[in-house]
Design an enzyme around this catalytic site. Structure first.
Site, PDB file in Angstrom:
ATOM      1  N   GLU A 134     -25.486 -22.103 -30.917  1.00  0.00           N
ATOM      2  CA  GLU A 134     -25.587 -21.694 -32.254  1.00  0.00           C
ATOM      3  C   GLU A 134     -24.835 -20.546 -32.514  1.00  0.00           C
ATOM      4  O   GLU A 134     -25.521 -19.567 -32.585  1.00  0.00           O
ATOM      5  CB  GLU A 134     -26.861 -21.708 -32.692  1.00  0.00           C
ATOM      6  CG  GLU A 134     -27.210 -21.330 -34.292  1.00  0.00           C
ATOM      7  CD  GLU A 134     -28.047 -20.254 -34.951  1.00  0.00           C
ATOM      8  OE1 GLU A 134     -27.962 -19.244 -33.859  1.00  0.00           O
ATOM      9  OE2 GLU A 134     -28.295 -19.980 -35.890  1.00  0.00           O
ATOM     10  N   ASP A 166     -30.172 -19.896 -29.748  1.00  0.00           N
ATOM     11  CA  ASP A 166     -30.026 -18.995 -30.955  1.00  0.00           C
ATOM     12  C   ASP A 166     -29.065 -18.018 -30.538  1.00  0.00           C
ATOM     13  O   ASP A 166     -29.239 -17.257 -29.741  1.00  0.00           O
ATOM     14  CB  ASP A 166     -31.469 -18.556 -31.201  1.00  0.00           C
ATOM     15  CG  ASP A 166     -31.473 -17.712 -32.636  1.00  0.00           C
ATOM     16  OD1 ASP A 166     -31.174 -18.589 -33.762  1.00  0.00           O
ATOM     17  OD2 ASP A 166     -31.808 -16.717 -32.748  1.00  0.00           O
TER      18      ASP A 166
END
Lengths: 665, 665
Positions: free
Chosen positions: B422, B393
């Site tokens: 990401e 993330d």
């Protein structure tokens, strides 16, 4: 699937001190210009700005600052240029290099803590958030910086901190975020996570390295008397004519003694007669080698006079450097081990099987370092005679490290020396010779004739990476190259090629005979009939069809218009006819454009609509620009993007200067 | 202008030994692939050939030979692949990498003396020149090589030399220039002027690094009973449905305990009610941190069962790794100095002014190396539970060196680990995270909708340099991204985006709800209404309009057709309608093409002529190809380059396999 012993908290496979080093956090990437990681120098020209760019980024939302640090190797002088962030993470600065010779630059980037504080505080203020903690933080940053300074800077920070106490909160925020505070903090603040890019070398050269018009001749052909061998003094007599055409560089094919063994006759014949002068590239005889002058041309004293006379005419001489010998060159006696032999003990002549060059011997460059030094001394000798430009014959057949070394050696003693590479070879080698140090290079220009070919080639030369190290010199012909386009196209073809070369490149050149449209070929070949390489060719230049006037005008325009002094800054625009090439040239920091349209078909007139680049000035399609016709001197306006032109073979090109109409308010 | 003391024959400014070093003569340039001079690894996939290329050249007419040397870091195994010269000075070889993990390659080049002798001798023979000296030279080269060999090679060369004596001159030349002689000499000859390119790292990964279909879900929403919190066992129950659609990777948003302090309510509300579950990204509570499982989801034993169950279904689990904490994470108590504070001593929450993330605390990554080791241990812990894929993330908000290090650490223990980045951020950062080690990356795909945008983006991704380190994973939606195209386009829009992602990229993914065309937005935002990030959302998947069947078919075609298993090998062809994107995909060593045509307009049918790439197979415009309609299974032929298609919103794409008609002789 399971690994038995997994490392835990105490240990790492890698050295964490190094991984977490402060200078590893910020990334400086895609630096431009960089050539092979800094291994080779970027070429710069005194007076032309050099733009440095890089992607600079780190994690998170921190604000970064960056500077380009330029160092001159000779003077050790260091200058710093603040980089400006443009799109995304791209930072840009312009370097203005003032001194010839070697420089380096690198980029420094760091986290601009105070800049980030100012930005965030302003955003929070705009969002109406509480700034109580920001007041404390900002004051703390200033106080912290004060600790590390002394003298007047410390006094200024003291004054700021004292003033701060007397203000209300609103004014305190204003003080902390004021531009002057920020500039002061930028100057004194600890540069957190400072990182540096790898240094990149720059070689800065004088203007003539990138902007000059060349004229090539054979001195032995310059006698005004039929049948007499030309001399260096005859060349002096030619200077006014050549200078009048606007040329800057007078390039002479080799002027050294010519060998007798296997001397070539006319048209490269294997046998020569007693009066055949031989190839000027078969260098060396009992009269001397590369540091001697062919006796029939004159003496070293004549040569010095020629150097002075050229200088007096505002021109400079370029000598031809061919690192090869005739079998009669003195070095073959003096240093026999420099020259390879066949198994039977005989001399090995130059060859590219099945082709043979019986009048030429190539030394073995890896036989002895003394050979390299001897060639170096040849160039130093001519440099001492005042020569600062060398055109190098066939450099691709000699070791690449030899060129990198010898150019560096000569430039160490004579930093203003310019080297032109004549490497008509495959692209990788041609380009690499430029990388290792040649100031400028012959190109494939002679073989690019169509609109598509010229557009592609000129675009490639003006793009990264070539733009940073390869300076094209567009010769329209050479003693070796009599292009089919000229052989068949007549006078219009000569005008087309002259205009193309002179307007698209900062460097162009012609070999004598071009101005009188000489093009008789050896049938089916790119060679000239009765090539001057093997015989003396005396010419009359006042032929009725000569194009000296047109050449003069082109060279004059090149002097007047900075946009015509480089192959960079070229943009191809729409002219709706495949026979008409149409481009704009732009000089740095200039708003005007030089527009050039050329009919590439020497056999008939062509016409078409073409687009004036109104968008360049933010004008609408129906805008108005002022125009100067640079060939005829008249001024007028164009209304609207679409205009029409017609180009006749007798005047196959048009050149305009164009700028947006200044509205009177 | 005169320099007083010029160096002469005895001295050089530079070290001539180094300048004349044998390994400086041959140039190996423009090596591909190279990433930042070898600083970062090229990504390779087991089973996919890696093409290595370079310009290799020297001076003169010598013949060169070159080899790529590949070394596996783990096994130290070295393999050599001979390079073949193609156009100009470009040499090419294909590497076939068999083992996961770190490798290096470099290129070796040298002057192929004997090869050059054979070439020149053949040319001279063809030109009818005398070969007497060549006989001596060739024999001498063989005899010289013999001196340096021993054993059976020496015996073979002895045999050759003895045989030579018995032959007449013509046969001697044949023997010297025979292929077998040349091969033998290549194997034993001294490699003159041997030079090596700088080593380039390669990271070879398993197939799933470049070819996999991802399905994302929130475990807490998977309960079949209305109102009950989902568990890991509920996820096990979903596996057959997901696998039936053809997905390979089941990616779960964070499964760790969720903080209570400043917990967010539905739709990112600042206040939450007692039953609100909070954001799964606010990791850590009194129940534990990154190495714990949220109690309502189940136990570590349930997790192990889920790992096994996924494996039994031929899938693998991907865990979400978010290197951030809720204010209740145990590390805040255990390591308070890892976490920054404001001047008043309060906790500093995550923010991007004026935005604030009150339920999240970011550690200061440069506070303590132990923090890095602690995160490393978290990943090792999950790897020990059988997890081999991590979706990371927001990696761009943590230091880049942290990722380079932690990925290397985990791969040192578990070489088959895959990391998905990401990083929805600016291009330089997004791409650089791939450079430092992420196996694959989220992309801008979600925001590329038009034919021009998609053509440009897919072309950029498949080109040098990105093709060598950036593997795109085309997610059609995520919990954070509810694209306007899907919000407004209805079912056809979902089909369009699924077909685009599944056929243009080896990696694609969807977030649950896509298969039932969920798209209700927060008005005017790219967010989902009632986002699952902040609340539990139970779904029925057997809606009448679901597109599970189409997804299943796309994933099946991806398994069958190697050309659909990579974003490389894509070529855009002409379809004469701006709403229809049409491209060919090619797999290495395959003659057939997968042709994909997609109507990008979800609102109405479009039709157009399109070009079958007859030229790919050397066919004339009026050639014939055999075609298989991969969606409907029927086979037919196309006669002629120009064909016509029509695509309705209900079936907005066509996929064909196409190959040249085999003529029966």
């Amino acid at each position: 699937m399971y690994v038995e012993r997994i490392p835990r908290l105490e240990s790492s496979t890698f050295d964490l001190d190094q991984v977490m080093a402060p200078d590893a956090r910020i990334i400086i990437d895609h630096v431009e210009p960089v050539i092979d990681g800094g291994r080779y120098a970027v070429k710069a020209t005194i007076g032309s700005p050099l733009t440095v760019q890089a992607d600079i980024f780190a994690d998170g939302h921190e604000m970064l600052a960056a500077t380009v640090v330029l160092q001159c190797e000779e003077s050790r002088l260091v200058t710093r240029e603040q980089m400006v962030r443009t799109e995304n993470d791209r930072y840009v600065a312009e370097l203005d290099i003032q001194q010839e010779g070697a420089h380096t630059f690198h980029i420094e980037a760091w986290i601009d803590v105070y800049g980030g504080f100012v930005r965030d505080t302003q955003r929070k203020r705009e969002a109406g958030q509480s700034l109580a903690l920001e007041l404390q933080e900002g004051r703390g940053l200033v106080a912290q910086a004060r600790e590390k300074t002394s003298g007047c800077v410390r006094e200024a920070l003291d004054a700021l901190l004292n003033g701060f106490e007397a203000l209300d909160d609103g004014d305190r925020i204003h003080l902390l975020t004021a531009d002057e505070t920020r500039q002061m903090m930028r100057a004194v603040e600890h540069r957190l996570f400072l990182t540096q890019s790898r240094p990149q070398r720059i070689e800065a050269e004088r203007t003539a390295a990138s902007f000059a018009s060349w004229y090539e001749l054979f001195p032995r052909s310059q006698s005004p008397q039929r049948g007499r061998h030309g001399t260096l003094r005859d060349v002096i007599a030619q200077l006014p004519r050549i200078r009048a055409m606007g040329f800057d560089v007078l390039y002479m094919t080799p002027i050294h003694p010519i060998g007798h063994t296997n001397r070539k006759g006319p048209n490269n014949a294997l046998a020569s007669g007693p009066n055949d002068p031989g190839s000027t590239y078969a260098i060396g005889s009992q009269d001397g080698g590369h540091d001697a002058i062919h006796p029939e041309l004159g003496t070293i004293s004549d040569f010095r006079d020629l150097v002075s006379a050229a200088r007096a005419h505002g021109m400079e001489l370029a000598l031809d450097f061919a690192a090869q010998m005739s079998p009669d060159h003195p070095w073959l006696e003096q240093h026999p081990h420099w020259f390879p032999r066949r198994p039977d003990g005989s001399r090995k002549y130059a060859e590219n099987p099945p082709k043979k060059y019986e009048d030429i011997v190539n030394p073995d460059f890896y036989s002895d370092p003394k050979l390299w030094l001897a060639f170096r001394d040849v160039l130093l000798f001519w440099a001492e005679q005042g020569v600062r430009t060398f055109r190098v014959d066939n450099p691709h057949t000699k070791p690449i490290p030899f060129w990198e070394w010898i150019i560096a050696e000569i430039k160490a003693a004579f930093p203003d020396t310019i080297f032109l590479s004549e490497a008509f070879t495959r692209p990788a080698r041609m380009m690499h010779l430029a990388k290792v140090g040649f100031s400028q290079s012959y190109t494939y220009f002679t073989w690019r004739n169509t609109k598509a070919e010229l557009t592609e080639y000129l675009t490639e030369l003006a793009a990264n990476p070539l733009r940073y190290y390869f300076r094209p010199n567009f010769f329209v012909n050479t003693p070796d190259i009599n292009p089919p386009f000229l052989q068949t196209g007549g006078r219009p073809a000569f005008l087309i090629r002259a205009a193309l070369a002179a307007t698209s490149s900062g460097l162009w050149g012609m070999y004598s005979g071009f101005e009188i449209c000489e093009a008789a070929p050896l049938p089916g070949r790119e060679e000239y009939a009765d090539s001057e390489k093997y015989q003396i060719r005396q010419r009359r230049y006042d032929t009725p069809d000569n194009i000296a006037g047109e050449i003069t005008q082109l060279n004059m325009l090149r002097r007047l218009e900075p946009a015509l002094q480089s192959h960079l800054g070229i943009t191809f625009h729409n002219a709706f006819n495949d026979n008409i090439l149409y481009y704009a040239k732009t000089a740095p920091d200039r708003e005007d454009r030089i527009l050039v349209a050329i009919n590439l078909d020497p056999s008939c007139a062509h016409e078409c609509d073409f687009e004036v680049p109104m968008w360049d000035w933010g004008l609408p399609d129906e805008g108005t620009v002022d125009v100067e016709d640079l060939l005829h001197g008249d001024a007028f306006s164009w209304h609207g993007k679409l205009q029409r032109l017609r180009l006749e073979p007798s005047q196959p090109y048009a050149i305009w200067r164009c700028w947006p109409r200044q509205e009177t308010a």
